[in-house]
Design an enzyme around this catalytic site. Structure first.
Site, PDB file in Angstrom:
ATOM      1  N   VAL A 150       0.871  -1.180   0.000  1.00  0.00           N
ATOM      2  CA  VAL A 150       0.000   0.000   0.000  1.00  0.00           C
ATOM      3  C   VAL A 150       0.910   1.233   0.000  1.00  0.00           C
ATOM      4  CG1 VAL A 150      -1.739   1.292   1.291  1.00  0.00           C
ATOM      5  CG2 VAL A 150      -1.842  -1.209   1.234  1.00  0.00           C
ATOM      6  N   ASP A 151       1.055   1.889  -1.157  1.00  0.00           N
ATOM      7  CA  ASP A 151       1.910   3.075  -1.204  1.00  0.00           C
ATOM      8  C   ASP A 151       1.134   4.292  -0.679  1.00  0.00           C
ATOM      9  OD1 ASP A 151       0.265   3.931  -3.259  1.00  0.00           O
ATOM     10  OD2 ASP A 151       1.723   3.546  -4.841  1.00  0.00           O
ATOM     11  N   SER A 152       1.792   5.465  -0.693  1.00  0.00           N
ATOM     12  CA  SER A 152       1.173   6.628  -0.060  1.00  0.00           C
ATOM     13  C   SER A 152      -0.147   7.002  -0.733  1.00  0.00           C
ATOM     14  CB  SER A 152       2.142   7.818  -0.075  1.00  0.00           C
ATOM     15  OG  SER A 152       2.463   8.150  -1.413  1.00  0.00           O
TER      16      SER A 152
ATOM     17  N   SER B 235      -2.209   4.839  -2.397  1.00  0.00           N
ATOM     18  CA  SER B 235      -3.209   3.822  -2.074  1.00  0.00           C
ATOM     19  C   SER B 235      -3.643   3.927  -0.617  1.00  0.00           C
ATOM     20  CB  SER B 235      -2.654   2.428  -2.353  1.00  0.00           C
ATOM     21  OG  SER B 235      -2.392   2.296  -3.736  1.00  0.00           O
ATOM     22  N   MET B 236      -2.749   4.437   0.266  1.00  0.00           N
ATOM     23  CA  MET B 236      -3.097   4.606   1.679  1.00  0.00           C
ATOM     24  C   MET B 236      -4.266   5.582   1.820  1.00  0.00           C
ATOM     25  SD  MET B 236      -2.311   3.401   4.606  1.00  0.00           S
ATOM     26  CE  MET B 236      -2.956   3.787   6.230  1.00  0.00           C
TER      27      MET B 236
END
Lengths: 81, 422
Positions: free
Chosen positions: A38-40, A42-43
């Site tokens: 979960v990248d920034s 997708s967060m």
């Protein structure tokens, strides 16, 4: 109000939908970025979905403190109270 | 040969088009003369003046994992599918670096689209209006930016020599491949993944192109609507998809024992400076691009036996291109088998140069020129040998082919490909 177990299960479904990680891999000690893909960006999606599901508000400034699934669960439990 | 004039070859091809989910199925359909144009199934299409389009044969959601697909605009999804096919077809077994045959620092990508992430832009605006600020996807910007397909493919193959996106409307895909040829020819890279992609089947672009009177409204005959060179042609049919090639220096390809389909000889480029959408009617601009091609490369008119024409099925454009070929090549045009594959694929805008380069590579490789379908009553001004009915065999020996692409704005791009010695 959701229980701790219900919040973990709800987050697992959200992370599965967004990042494709199997729900059983979404555990309290797992890091969103390092373990769950979960990248920034997708967060932000995870947070918006969690806000909707658990009827809480998670301000942008607090998102950076949610490193692990456990951090998010604790935050949501408190915010529900 | 000097180190800044490398010979460039094509070592991989990939496509996802209205005719098939890969380059082989697309090629089979092109040879068989099958149309990819159909009645648009979406509800929104029912009330539009144009209700036909060449929609993709295999939905990208059936090919890409969902977590990846949901972060990509449809145009980037098409590009990634075509690029992965081309990458594997070139014989690479993993991304650059993991496959030791290719150094990431010597690998580039150049993938273009005419309009970029237009469906993402419009869909997310609908989300903003209907669902509010919080629901707008945080992926919106990286999805809609026009360099997104090139950048995502670059990440996928681990390209570190440069990622580029020339934008020149319907010439974009061809310009991307021309740019990639130059990157290798001048020594900036050993391998470049290059092509074009487009995903603009959405009510706004369709209505906008329709209001320009650029599109066919033959809604009752979808398969017969795209009819380049036919006297009854009345506009293009919008298509979607991507075509990608792997270009490589001949030395690099030979050193790793790669199969090369053909040489990518070079390009000719010009601009009309005439009108923002109308082609310059005498063909001066296109002729100038063809002349540059002949000056910049060692290609000979006698070698050119096939032209994948731009020929979009608009009344003005189709004949202008033929006039330009005649101006530059004179009687040599008579031995050129001309194919208008948009009669089957529709017009993929920035994707056109990509899939038509794939088609031209396969035409040389198989020595077959695809037919032009729906050409029933040729325009009296059609002064060239357009392949009709069935695919036509191309001669033995060293042969070359051109792929023409022109775009709104007056962009003219001509690419030349040539068979390699047996």
């Amino acid at each position: 109000m959701a229980t701790k177990e219900e919040i973990v299960a709800g987050l697992a479904d959200i992370v599965n939908e967004i990042a494709g990680i199997p729900t059983e891999d979404v555990q309290l000690d797992k890091s969103f970025t390092d373990d769950l893909d979960v990248d920034s960006l997708s967060m932000v999606e995870v947070v918006v979905a969690a806000e909707e599901q658990f009827s809480v508000k998670i301000p942008d400034d607090d998102v950076k403190n949610l490193k692990t699934v456990g951090d998010a669960v604790d935050y949501i439990l408190k915010a529900q109270a | 040969m000097s180190p800044t004039n490398h010979t460039v070859v094509v070592t991989g091809i990939g496509a996802t088009t209205p005719l098939g989910g890969d380059s082989a199925s697309t090629w089979d359909a092109l040879l068989a003369g099958r149309s990819g144009v159909r009645t648009l199934p979406q509800e929104w299409a029912a009330e539009l003046p144009v209700r036909i389009g060449a929609t993709i044969a295999v939905e990208p959601g059936e090919v890409l994992p969902r977590p990846l697909a949901r972060k990509l605009d449809r145009s980037a999804q098409f590009a990634l599918i075509a690029a992965r096919e081309a990458w594997a077809d070139a014989g690479f077994t993993a991304k650059a670096g993991e496959d030791p045959a290719i150094d990431p620092e010597r690998l580039g990508t150049v993938i273009a689209s005419g309009i970029g992430g237009v469906t993402t832009l419009l869909d997310q605006y609908d989300v903003l209006k209907n669902q509010g600020v919080r629901k707008v996807s945080p992926h919106t910007v990286p999805m809609l930016m026009p360099n997104s397909p090139a950048a995502n493919v670059g990440i996928d193959v681990n390209a570190r020599a440069g990622v580029h996106t020339p934008v020149s409307a319907c010439a974009s895909g061809a310009e991307a491949i021309g740019y990639a040829i130059e990157m290798i020819r001048t020594g900036r890279a050993d391998v470049v993944v290059a092509g074009g992609t487009e995903a603009a089947i959405h009510p706004l672009p369709i209505v906008a192109f329709g209001n320009m009177m650029a599109m066919s409204k033959n809604n009752d005959d979808p398969e017969g609507a795209s009819r380049p060179y036919d006297a009854g042609r009345n506009g293009f049919v919008l298509g979607e998809g991507a075509g990608v090639v792997v270009l490589e220096s001949a030395e690099h390809a030979a050193a790793r024992g790669a199969r090369a389909y053909c040489e990518a000889v070079g390009q000719g480029i010009s601009s009309d400076a005439h009108h923002i959408t109308q082609p310059e009617p005498s063909g001066r601009g296109i002729a100038s691009a063809l002349q540059h091609l002949m000056e910049n490369t060692d290609i000979k008119p006698a070698e050119i036996v096939h032209v994948n024409a731009h020929a979009t099925s608009t009344p003005a454009g189709d004949i202008t291109e033929l006039k330009a070929l005649r101006q530059v090549f004179g009687d040599d045009v008579n031995h050129m088998a001309i194919s208008a594959t948009k009669s089957m694929t529709g017009h993929l805008l920035g994707g056109a140069g990509g899939i038509e380069t794939v088609a031209t590579v396969l035409a040389l490789h198989n020595r077959l020129a695809p037919p032009t379908i729906n050409l029933v009553n040729p325009d009296p001004e059609m002064d060239a040998d357009v392949v009709r009915g069935e695919a036509r065999a191309l001669p033995a020996g060293t042969i070359a082919a051109l792929n023409d692409s022109f775009g709104f704005g007056g962009h003219n791009v001509v690419l030349a490909l040539r068979t390699l010695p047996a």
